[in-house]
Design an enzyme around this catalytic site. Structure first.
Site, PDB file in Angstrom:
ATOM      1  N   ASP A 218       2.772   5.479  -6.682  1.00 39.81           N
ATOM      2  CA  ASP A 218       4.252   5.491  -5.843  1.00 39.81           C
ATOM      3  C   ASP A 218       5.283   5.452  -6.982  1.00 39.81           C
ATOM      4  OD1 ASP A 218       3.166   5.604  -3.398  1.00 39.81           O
ATOM      5  OD2 ASP A 218       2.149   3.454  -3.603  1.00 39.81           O
TER       6      ASP A 218
ATOM      7  N   HIS B  57       0.717  -1.271  -0.047  1.00 37.95           N
ATOM      8  CA  HIS B  57       0.043  -0.002   0.075  1.00 37.95           C
ATOM      9  C   HIS B  57       0.853   1.205   0.155  1.00 37.95           C
ATOM     10  CE1 HIS B  57      -3.602   2.290   0.652  1.00 37.95           C
ATOM     11  NE2 HIS B  57      -3.700   2.099   1.710  1.00 37.95           N
TER      12      HIS B  57
ATOM     13  N   HIS C  38      -2.244  -2.338  -9.660  1.00 41.04           N
ATOM     14  CA  HIS C  38      -3.368  -1.320  -8.986  1.00 41.04           C
ATOM     15  C   HIS C  38      -4.466  -2.308  -9.071  1.00 41.04           C
ATOM     16  CE1 HIS C  38      -5.808   1.390  -7.124  1.00 41.04           C
ATOM     17  NE2 HIS C  38      -4.754   2.230  -6.634  1.00 41.04           N
TER      18      HIS C  38
HETATM   19  N1  ACO Z   1       5.046  -6.894 -10.329  1.00 46.60           N
HETATM   20  C1  ACO Z   1       4.953  -8.013 -10.770  1.00 46.60           C
HETATM   21  N2  ACO Z   1       3.615  -8.462 -10.903  1.00 46.60           N
HETATM   22  C2  ACO Z   1       2.695  -7.865 -10.450  1.00 46.60           C
HETATM   23  C3  ACO Z   1       2.647  -6.858  -9.742  1.00 46.60           C
HETATM   24  C4  ACO Z   1       3.841  -6.044  -9.588  1.00 46.60           C
HETATM   25  N3  ACO Z   1       3.897  -4.947  -9.105  1.00 46.60           N
HETATM   26  N4  ACO Z   1       1.397  -6.571  -9.300  1.00 46.60           N
HETATM   27  C5  ACO Z   1       0.575  -7.767  -9.614  1.00 46.60           C
HETATM   28  N5  ACO Z   1       1.268  -8.521 -10.474  1.00 46.60           N
HETATM   29  C6  ACO Z   1       0.738  -9.808 -10.920  1.00 46.60           C
HETATM   30  C7  ACO Z   1       0.557 -10.851  -9.904  1.00 46.60           C
HETATM   31  O1  ACO Z   1       1.624 -11.408  -9.628  1.00 46.60           O
HETATM   32  C8  ACO Z   1      -0.908 -11.538 -10.376  1.00 46.60           C
HETATM   33  O2  ACO Z   1       0.124 -12.346 -11.318  1.00 46.60           O
HETATM   34  P1  ACO Z   1      -0.471 -13.940 -11.652  1.00 46.60           P
HETATM   35  O3  ACO Z   1      -1.919 -13.680 -12.175  1.00 46.60           O
HETATM   36  O4  ACO Z   1       0.336 -14.520 -12.641  1.00 46.60           O
HETATM   37  O5  ACO Z   1      -0.836 -14.609 -10.542  1.00 46.60           O
HETATM   38  C9  ACO Z   1      -1.468 -10.403 -11.377  1.00 46.60           C
HETATM   39  O6  ACO Z   1      -0.367  -9.544 -11.695  1.00 46.60           O
HETATM   40  C10 ACO Z   1      -2.378  -9.893 -10.430  1.00 46.60           C
HETATM   41  O7  ACO Z   1      -1.904  -9.529  -9.298  1.00 46.60           O
HETATM   42  P2  ACO Z   1      -2.697  -9.323  -8.052  1.00 46.60           P
HETATM   43  O8  ACO Z   1      -1.896  -9.298  -6.738  1.00 46.60           O
HETATM   44  O9  ACO Z   1      -3.883 -10.526  -7.832  1.00 46.60           O
HETATM   45  O10 ACO Z   1      -3.591  -7.885  -8.055  1.00 46.60           O
HETATM   46  P3  ACO Z   1      -4.145  -7.310  -6.911  1.00 46.60           P
HETATM   47  O11 ACO Z   1      -5.119  -6.416  -7.178  1.00 46.60           O
HETATM   48  O12 ACO Z   1      -4.575  -8.064  -5.612  1.00 46.60           O
HETATM   49  O13 ACO Z   1      -2.863  -6.439  -6.221  1.00 46.60           O
HETATM   50  C11 ACO Z   1      -1.401  -4.499  -5.757  1.00 46.60           C
HETATM   51  C12 ACO Z   1      -2.765  -4.980  -6.462  1.00 46.60           C
HETATM   52  C13 ACO Z   1      -1.200  -4.865  -4.551  1.00 46.60           C
HETATM   53  C14 ACO Z   1      -1.111  -3.249  -6.150  1.00 46.60           C
HETATM   54  C15 ACO Z   1      -0.223  -5.168  -6.812  1.00 46.60           C
HETATM   55  O14 ACO Z   1      -0.345  -5.068  -7.972  1.00 46.60           O
HETATM   56  C16 ACO Z   1       1.114  -5.142  -6.037  1.00 46.60           C
HETATM   57  O15 ACO Z   1       1.481  -5.820  -5.099  1.00 46.60           O
HETATM   58  N6  ACO Z   1       1.910  -4.009  -6.623  1.00 46.60           N
HETATM   59  C17 ACO Z   1       3.290  -3.511  -6.152  1.00 46.60           C
HETATM   60  C18 ACO Z   1       3.191  -2.900  -4.808  1.00 46.60           C
HETATM   61  C19 ACO Z   1       2.584  -1.420  -5.205  1.00 46.60           C
HETATM   62  O16 ACO Z   1       3.035  -0.826  -5.758  1.00 46.60           O
HETATM   63  N7  ACO Z   1       1.616  -0.980  -4.275  1.00 46.60           N
HETATM   64  C20 ACO Z   1       0.991   0.015  -4.129  1.00 46.60           C
HETATM   65  C21 ACO Z   1      -0.331   0.141  -4.964  1.00 46.60           C
HETATM   66  S1  ACO Z   1      -0.869   1.923  -5.254  1.00 46.60           S
HETATM   67  C22 ACO Z   1      -1.223   2.327  -3.269  1.00 46.60           C
HETATM   68  O17 ACO Z   1      -1.676   1.679  -2.521  1.00 46.60           O
HETATM   69  C23 ACO Z   1      -1.276   3.689  -3.244  1.00 46.60           C
END
Ligand code: ACO
Length: 436
Positions: free
Chosen positions: A363, A268, A307
């Site tokens: 971010d 987050h 996201h």
């Molecule tokens: N890098 C690589 N792969 C990713 C990333 C990433 N940053 N984010 C998602 N994925 C992949 C997952 O591994 C998943 O792959 P799969 O289908 O092969 O299993 C697919 O994309 C879907 O991702 P989920 O984790 O199911 O998506 P979710 O909506 O649950 O998570 C989140 C969203 C937490 C923001 C995620 O994208 C993440 O962890 N990003 C990195 C951390 C980040 O930047 N957080 C800030 C978010 S903005 C905020 O809070 C202000």
């Protein structure tokens, strides 16, 4: 049959149910009538990460993740970022309308006159270890304000809620700055009421021996824009925490502390600090393809990418990129920007990211600007918490007047053992102390 309904057939019983659809949603309690017998509890909805569950009705922030739209109280974020100050946007989020000149003047005065901390709070922060993370200090100190303002427990009184709201918005930068000064071992700087919200924050962070601190206006404005972009984002993890804790009628200091704790996680608000660590680890543009491969192989995540709601682009990331140009004119380029741009370029062309609809989020670039302005990476999430406090409080105020408000209490699907016979100590086998 009314058209705004959904008819469900339970194949276990061959019975059909017609459920009303209101505002595109079905009330989950309507599913409880779907039973196989009178003893049956009824059908529940299983949604562990709230992927498709609306937890409230809200009039504050609108997001269209497919089209990359973000609006506060109906106003596009792009226009607010261009024309408003942060406190003007705070007023809009809390009261629903943009303030008149007079209203804004009085609002700014009120917030400015709530920036001081009680001396006991200053002493409280002195108790942290020299190397405590500023976010840990912020969360604990905000919680400690609950002890300074016992009147805040009176959450049913609108006037009292407004007073605590002003206190929290006013004091958040002071606590944040104290956390930083403590961390680097500098004496605390008291607020300066002549300065704007962001200038005063910069004053409390960076004033040394000069009699009066003067912030660079371009950098102060960039910070103001970043604060506007971070002010609210509807039902995200920390806001959901604010509403959940608030629903028990806990006081707002404790609820904001809980929300800030949720924000601190690397998935987050903690992501902005992680982005900088990632760029440091990558080191040079030439190492970007190897890092992207590491992400694709599942060894790590690309921090600042992806996201839950935005699936095409994050409108805040676009505005930040523009603000970065202004900041770099003053500070010179941050060498990390080249690595970030290369990372974005390669990732956006790669099938892995395209298929999963992963784009830079707020971010990804905010940390690069923050670093250029002079903030240490450990302060990045604190910089997110200051403006988001306004969003948490606006959502809390909305919750407190919601006629459907009840304590947040999800259900579970129980999958553990039941009704076991007690085992006396002498008959127990070693379980291996593995937490299940
Ligand atoms: N890098 C690589 N792969 C990713 C990333 C990433 N940053 N984010 C998602 N994925 C992949 C997952 O591994 C998943 O792959 P799969 O289908 O092969 O299993 C697919 O994309 C879907 O991702 P989920 O984790 O199911 O998506 P979710 O909506 O649950 O998570 C989140 C969203 C937490 C923001 C995620 O994208 C993440 O962890 N990003 C990195 C951390 C980040 O930047 N957080 C800030 C978010 S903005 C905020 O809070 C202000």
């Amino acid at each position: 049959m009314p058209s705004n309904t959904l008819t469900i057939t339970d194949n276990r019983t061959d019975r059909s149910y017609t459920l009303p659809i209101e505002d595109g949603a079905i009330r989950s309690m309507d599913f409880r009538q779907i039973k196989t017998s009178d003893e049956d509890f009824g059908v529940m909805l299983y949604d562990p990460a709230f992927m498709n569950t609306a937890s409230c009705r809200s009039t504050i922030t609108y997001i269209d993740g497919e089209r990359g739209i973000l609006e506060y109280r109906g106003y596009p974020i792009e226009e607010l970022a261009e024309h408003c100050t942060f406190l003007e946007v705070a007023y809009l989020l809390l009261f629903g309308e943009l303030p008149t000149e007079l209203e804004l003047k009085s609002w700014v005065w009120e917030i400015t006159h709530h920036t001081m901390l009680h001396e006991t709070t200053r002493k409280f922060t002195e108790g942290f270890r020299y190397d405590a993370h500023p976010m840990s200090m912020l969360v604990s100190t905000v919680a400690a304000l609950s002890a300074v303002y016992p009147d805040a427990k009176n959450v049913q009184d609108p006037a009292n809620r407004l007073l605590q709201t002003k206190r929290l918005i006013g004091k958040m930068p002071t606590i944040a700055a104290m956390s930083y000064r403590h961390n680097v071992g500098f004496p605390y700087v008291y607020p300066d009421n002549d300065l704007s919200y962001t200038e005063n924050f910069m004053n409390m962070l960076w004033k040394m021996v000069e009699p009066k601190y003067a912030a660079n206006p371009v950098l102060a404005r960039a910070l103001d824009i970043l604060f506007i972009l971070h002010a609210d984002h509807e039902q995200n993890c920390s806001t959901n925490t604010m509403r959940s804790v608030g629903s028990s009628l806990a006081d707002p200091y404790l609820a904001v502390a809980a929300a800030a704790a949720a924000l601190s996680g690397p998935l987050h608000g903690g992501a902005n600090e992680e982005v900088l660590k990632m760029l440091d680890e990558i080191g040079t543009k030439a190492n970007v393809p190897a890092y992207v491969q590491k992400v694709k192989d599942g060894h790590t995540k690309l921090m600042g990418f992806g996201h839950r709601v935005y699936k095409n682009f994050d409108p805040r990331a676009k505005i930040i990129k523009k603000a970065a140009d202004e900041v770099f004119k003053v500070t010179g380029n941050n060498p990390k920007l080249d690595i970030a741009l290369e990372l974005e370029k390669i990732a956006l062309q790669d099938e892995y990211f395209i298929k999963r609809r992963l784009y830079p989020n707020v971010d990804f670039y905010s940390g690069i600007i923050y670093q250029a302005v002079g903030f240490k990476p450990e302060l990045f999430t604190v910089l997110f918490a200051i403006p988001r406090t306004v969003g948490w409080l606006a959502q809390w105020q909305e919750l407190m007047t919601d006629t459907e408000k009840k304590i947040a209490r999800p259900r579970q699907i129980f999958t553990g053992a039941r009704a076991r016979s007690f085992v006396p100590m002498k008959d127990r086998l070693p379980a291996g102390a593995v937490i299940k």
